[in-house]
Design a protein around this motif. Structure first.
Motif, PDB file in Angstrom:
ATOM      1  N   ALA B 230      -7.146   2.723   2.708  1.00 25.21           N
ATOM      2  CA  ALA B 230      -6.013   3.629   2.861  1.00 25.21           C
ATOM      3  C   ALA B 230      -5.837   4.587   1.675  1.00 25.21           C
ATOM      4  N   PRO B 231      -5.960   4.127   0.423  1.00 27.92           N
ATOM      5  CA  PRO B 231      -5.797   5.076  -0.682  1.00 27.92           C
ATOM      6  C   PRO B 231      -6.808   6.225  -0.613  1.00 27.92           C
ATOM      7  N   TYR B 265       2.021   2.087  13.718  1.00 24.72           N
ATOM      8  CA  TYR B 265       3.096   2.429  12.785  1.00 24.72           C
ATOM      9  C   TYR B 265       2.895   1.818  11.404  1.00 24.72           C
ATOM     10  N   GLU B 266       2.624   0.524  11.338  1.00 22.78           N
ATOM     11  CA  GLU B 266       2.503  -0.098  10.022  1.00 22.78           C
ATOM     12  C   GLU B 266       1.340   0.486   9.238  1.00 22.78           C
ATOM     13  N   GLU B 267       0.238   0.763   9.935  1.00 24.63           N
ATOM     14  CA  GLU B 267      -0.884   1.414   9.253  1.00 24.63           C
ATOM     15  C   GLU B 267      -0.453   2.776   8.726  1.00 24.63           C
ATOM     16  N   PHE B 269       2.577   3.764   7.973  1.00 23.94           N
ATOM     17  CA  PHE B 269       3.505   3.627   6.844  1.00 23.94           C
ATOM     18  C   PHE B 269       2.736   3.286   5.572  1.00 23.94           C
ATOM     19  N   LEU B 270       1.791   2.356   5.711  1.00 29.38           N
ATOM     20  CA  LEU B 270       1.002   1.977   4.551  1.00 29.38           C
ATOM     21  C   LEU B 270       0.296   3.211   3.971  1.00 29.38           C
ATOM     22  N   LEU B 271      -0.302   3.985   4.873  1.00 32.14           N
ATOM     23  CA  LEU B 271      -0.983   5.207   4.438  1.00 32.14           C
ATOM     24  C   LEU B 271       0.022   6.191   3.842  1.00 32.14           C
ATOM     25  N   TRP B 272       1.194   6.287   4.466  1.00 30.42           N
ATOM     26  CA  TRP B 272       2.205   7.230   3.975  1.00 30.42           C
ATOM     27  C   TRP B 272       2.614   6.908   2.531  1.00 30.42           C
ATOM     28  N   GLY B 273       2.676   5.609   2.208  1.00 30.54           N
ATOM     29  CA  GLY B 273       3.008   5.245   0.830  1.00 30.54           C
ATOM     30  C   GLY B 273       2.058   5.923  -0.154  1.00 30.54           C
ATOM     31  N   HIS B 274       0.787   5.942   0.164  1.00 30.14           N
ATOM     32  CA  HIS B 274      -0.196   6.570  -0.724  1.00 30.14           C
ATOM     33  C   HIS B 274      -0.092   8.095  -0.678  1.00 30.14           C
TER      34      HIS B 274
END
Lengths: 572, 572
Positions: B230-231, B265-267, B269-274
């Motif tokens: 993801a990062p 969605y969770e994927e 959101f995780l990606l959005w954090g980065h």
């Protein structure tokens, strides 16, 4: 499968941090989960929901006004710990006490149960309502053993609305319990989800089968059945829930048609059309249904139907406004006292009567269209295969949809005495209207341009046909902008029109000339295999299509050859 | 793949009827698509969007106040016909004229273009703004050739808000054009979608790869790259868009992280954090980001990032309220003047200093925990494989997460001079808190019950150990409710405790006794292969697990054996 993550073991925490970054106005991170950023009124009961992650918008997305006060968020499909539940409850409590509300699973029961004991020890009145809506998970007489699936949502919605009304903890608990007693769900799965870091789905459904009675943690169904079409699936879902209709139930129901992840919106809407008819047919009134993804299971391909049998209170709570990141309900728009006044429909092609000669020509046009229809239906699957190499594989279906509509319109026009121009114009418009897309509009303008030269009086002679052919080519290239070599239907249309009109200019027999022109078109269509599409498509598509002819060119040539053969057989 | 339909050729119409049945208060069917049920103010510009179906909530789900006045809906991935566009525009127009707004595709351009000409002929002022946000589809200097993907949404949102403000057609058109000029998107695909009636996806991405620069009609990307975490994906998306940052751009951006269907969605959101960190790191302020599914492509596994560079007007339009079935924006909750006051965190386990003998025993406990940690990490993959037979395959990961936290807490307690009871209590709480789930809470209560008998003064003798073992068994069975034969960790725990305590009662050597007890536990764990789980799991899970031992029983036995071996090796 789940692909976007850094460390699978920390997926739950990582996604929650990203979620919090996306909705800072709505929710605030606390140890163990999230609470609302704007505190509710002092003394409002805190409805705290929760469970593992992987179910978004359940559970964190359902925190907001009119819904949950907080959500406890575990790792994927894993109950949060009792300390997490205690932490979120302490943060969410504003003095009115806490209602824990979650699906009936052993891990959640234990962890929330320990948290409840500790909160009570600390003087925070705490209650628990388990959601037990999944009719497939235990028989009706063991209702309390059933699992919670998408019925989580209706129960949370009621509890949140009751809390927002300012009811005391006893009453909010009673409302949630009443909602759960009235809520029944049943689901069907098509394919399992894949956990972060795993390389295979949690379950698979055999080809040609579907699993009846799904779970929301990657559990397969309780039995396999043959894969069915949407009307049959609707009947299975509705029948199973109506079989458990409570004796006290009225005629008004809330409904949730829930997608678990990869069963998408349009499929759900299509299915909902059949479900709505079945419910209405059973004498029920559906109140503000929700069709979408409310309790998901990563990217599981599955859907479930939830019914909540309404009384006046439940209906008020179900319809109450809410504003959470994953669910927003505004007050229903005021129902118009009368349906919206609409303008007249777009006028259809007016029918112009032909004289005898033009009506005879129109009949020939109709014969050709019918022949083309048969040929396109025969070739539809093959055209689809060719199109799938570089496109969406839909060319055969688009062409048959267009020609079917064209023949219907032409038959209607013929029946009403249309001349050749009028009949082919009506067919052209119907083709474009029904097929849509790029090929639909190009066939529509091409046939319409041709039609304008056929006249509604007098026979269609070679000169008219040639002028029409040139006009069709001009209309197609001017609207579509494609040039020979771009790997489109123009690659077949240009030799078709050039060969035909040159022969007519030389005074050749028109039918024979058209036969030769159609053969040229066929050769040219096959030769498009050597071309690459013009700019505008992604490069891999262009590369992938080398060696395969263009489906649009092939279908044009097929229509031309079919027409030529029919003309050659028909009496002059 | 798409499974729920009756006739693939009529998927577009059928899903639209179901959609209309779900949202009668919001939208009304008209020939060719949908319009709002509640008419806008007379003279308000009608923003009419559209395209093929398969992209929900684009396009029909975006009809509502503050957004589109109508949507023209074609079949899947197929432009609607010009007659459909004309029909919807006529129905949506309230005298203020029509703005057609849609993604830049040839079929849509032709069909909407013909409709625009006819509407103008009929005296309805009509304009068109094409969305051209996909940076992968053409180089920057040929901006006008770019396709429209999720940037459709930001442009529609601005146009709809400008129309709702009552601006004239010239100004709404200018606003939409300004939004498009400021909007840039870039995406990555992992797997293609499957059309209704097709048996294979439109494209596949090679194993271990991802496709850069996706399309929204099942087009593959423009190039393949190695699948990344993801990062890295966040960096690829952000870098590509920042590279095209317009010279005039300010520091405020709207953002849409769009899921295409099966990237959940969770994927996201995780990606959005980065992504959020990267954008903030570039000195930008993100205004009301949207993370979710706004322009989908059936069940395609893919995501895209859209940035719209804001000026004051664009920011106002972007933030304006909207109420459509597929997108609702309420006024932002009032930003609290201060962060919400939160209670103190749940207190951790207080440290109780041990005397010398108890500190020595605590050190032995820590040694055992470290040994168990190593053993569980070695066995994690195998435990996951065993668990996957009948569960979610996560047992190994849950156990290592728990034991890692337990060792950290024990090391901290040891460092602060804790006695044996205190150290193991802290480890137990950390295990439960970090692992969560059913096994986490059971290990937590079991170890905590054991700890209470170890004392913080004096050595841990055989009597203390035996009393602790009995207490652990009682705590686990009383919280979890499982009995021997239910195929849970209790099947290994009962012989472990029974054998050990019986030997101690007889006066046997404690270490030797524990070794024999651990061997019994191992045999019992392996023998669970012959059992079926107790009620509560779906029947196929129960059947599937026959022949495979229970992962929880295996991991308990492993921990016992590891501890026994370490005790046997250690100086007495």
């Amino acid at each position: 499968m789940t692909r976007l993550y850094a460390d699978p073991a920390r997926f739950g925490e990582d996604q929650l941090r990203g979620f919090a970054a996306a909705y800072p106005e709505h929710i605030t991170l606390v140890p163990g989960g999230v609470i609302r950023s704007a505190p509710p009124r002092h003394g409002q009961v805190a409805v705290v929901v929760g469970g593992g992650s992987g179910h978004y918008p359940a559970f964190s997305g359902l925190v907001g006004s009119g819904l949950a006060a907080g959500a406890v968020v575990g790792n994927i499909f894993t109950s949060p710990s009792s300390r997490q539940a205690e932490s979120v409850a302490r943060a969410a409590d504003t003095g009115g006490g806490v209602l824990f509300c979650f699906g009936n699973y052993a891990g959640d029961r234990m962890n929330f149960g320990m948290a409840q004991a500790r909160l009570r020890d600390a003087g925070i009145d705490t209650r628990t309502v388990l959601v037990t809506d999944d009719v497939a998970s235990a028989p009706a007489e063991r209702r309390g053993e059933r699992r919670g699936i998408a019925g989580d949502f209706t129960v949370f919605k009621v509890a949140g609305a009751a809390a927002e009304e300012g009811l005391a903890l006893d009453d909010v608990e009673a409302a949630a319990r009443r909602a759960n007693d009235a809520t029944y769900s049943f689901g069907i799965a098509f394919a399992g989800c894949t956990m972060p870091g795993a390389d295979a789905p949690l379950f698979t459904v055999p080809d040609g089968k579907m699993a009846i009675g799904l779970g929301i943690h990657g559990e397969p169904g309780v039995e396999d059945a043959d894969l069915a079409d949407a009307p049959t699936v609707a009947k299975i879902l509705v029948d199973r829930l109506l079989a458990e209709r409570p004796a006290t139930a009225g005629r008004r129901v809330a409904a949730v048609l829930n997608g678990l992840g990869a069963t998408k919106y349009e499929e759900l809407f299509l299915l909902w059309g059949h479900i709505a008819r079945a419910l209405t047919g059973a004498g029920l009134t559906v109140v503000r249904p929700e069709v979408g993804e409310l309790v998901t299971s990563l990217d599981m391909a599955a859907c479930s139907l939830t019914l909540m049998w309404l009384d006046d209170d439940l209906e008020r709570w179900w319809c109450a406004p809410a504003d959470a990141p994953g669910f927003r309900r505004l007050p229903a728009p005021e129902t118009p006292t009368a349906p919206r006044a609409l303008p007249d429909a777009v006028p259809g092609t007016p029918i112009v009567q032909g004289d005898a000669a033009s009506r005879e020509a129109a009949e020939t046009v109709l014969t050709l269209l019918r022949g083309v229809r048969a040929a396109l239906h025969d070739a539809a699957a093959e055209l689809g295969r060719v199109d799938a190499v570089a496109g969406d594989g839909d060319h055969g279906r688009g062409m048959t949809k267009g020609v079917d509509a064209a023949v219907r319109a032409a038959e209607d026009a013929h029946h009403r005495g249309a001349g050749a121009r009028c009949l082919l114009s009506a067919a052209a418009d119907a083709w474009a209207d029904e097929a849509g897309g790029t090929s639909g509009v190009l066939w529509g303008v091409g046939l319409r341009a041709l039609a304008q030269h056929l006249g509604d009086t007098g026979p269609v002679d070679a000169a008219r046909a040639a002028a029409g052919a040139r006009a069709a080519l001009d209309a197609v290239t001017s609207l579509g902008g494609a040039k020979p070599g771009d790997k489109t239907l123009v690659d077949a249309l240009v030799p078709l029109v050039d060969t035909f009109t040159a022969a007519i200019d030389r005074g050749d027999d028109a039918v024979a000339a058209f036969g030769r022109a159609a053969a040229e078109a066929q050769a040219a269509a096959e030769a498009t295999a050597g071309l690459t599409p013009r700019l505008g498509r992604a490069r891999p598509l262009a590369e992938r299509s080398i060696g395969t002819p263009d489906a649009g060119a092939l279908s044009l040539a097929l229509c031309a050859r079919t027409s030529a053969d029919l003309l050659a057989e028909s009496p002059r």
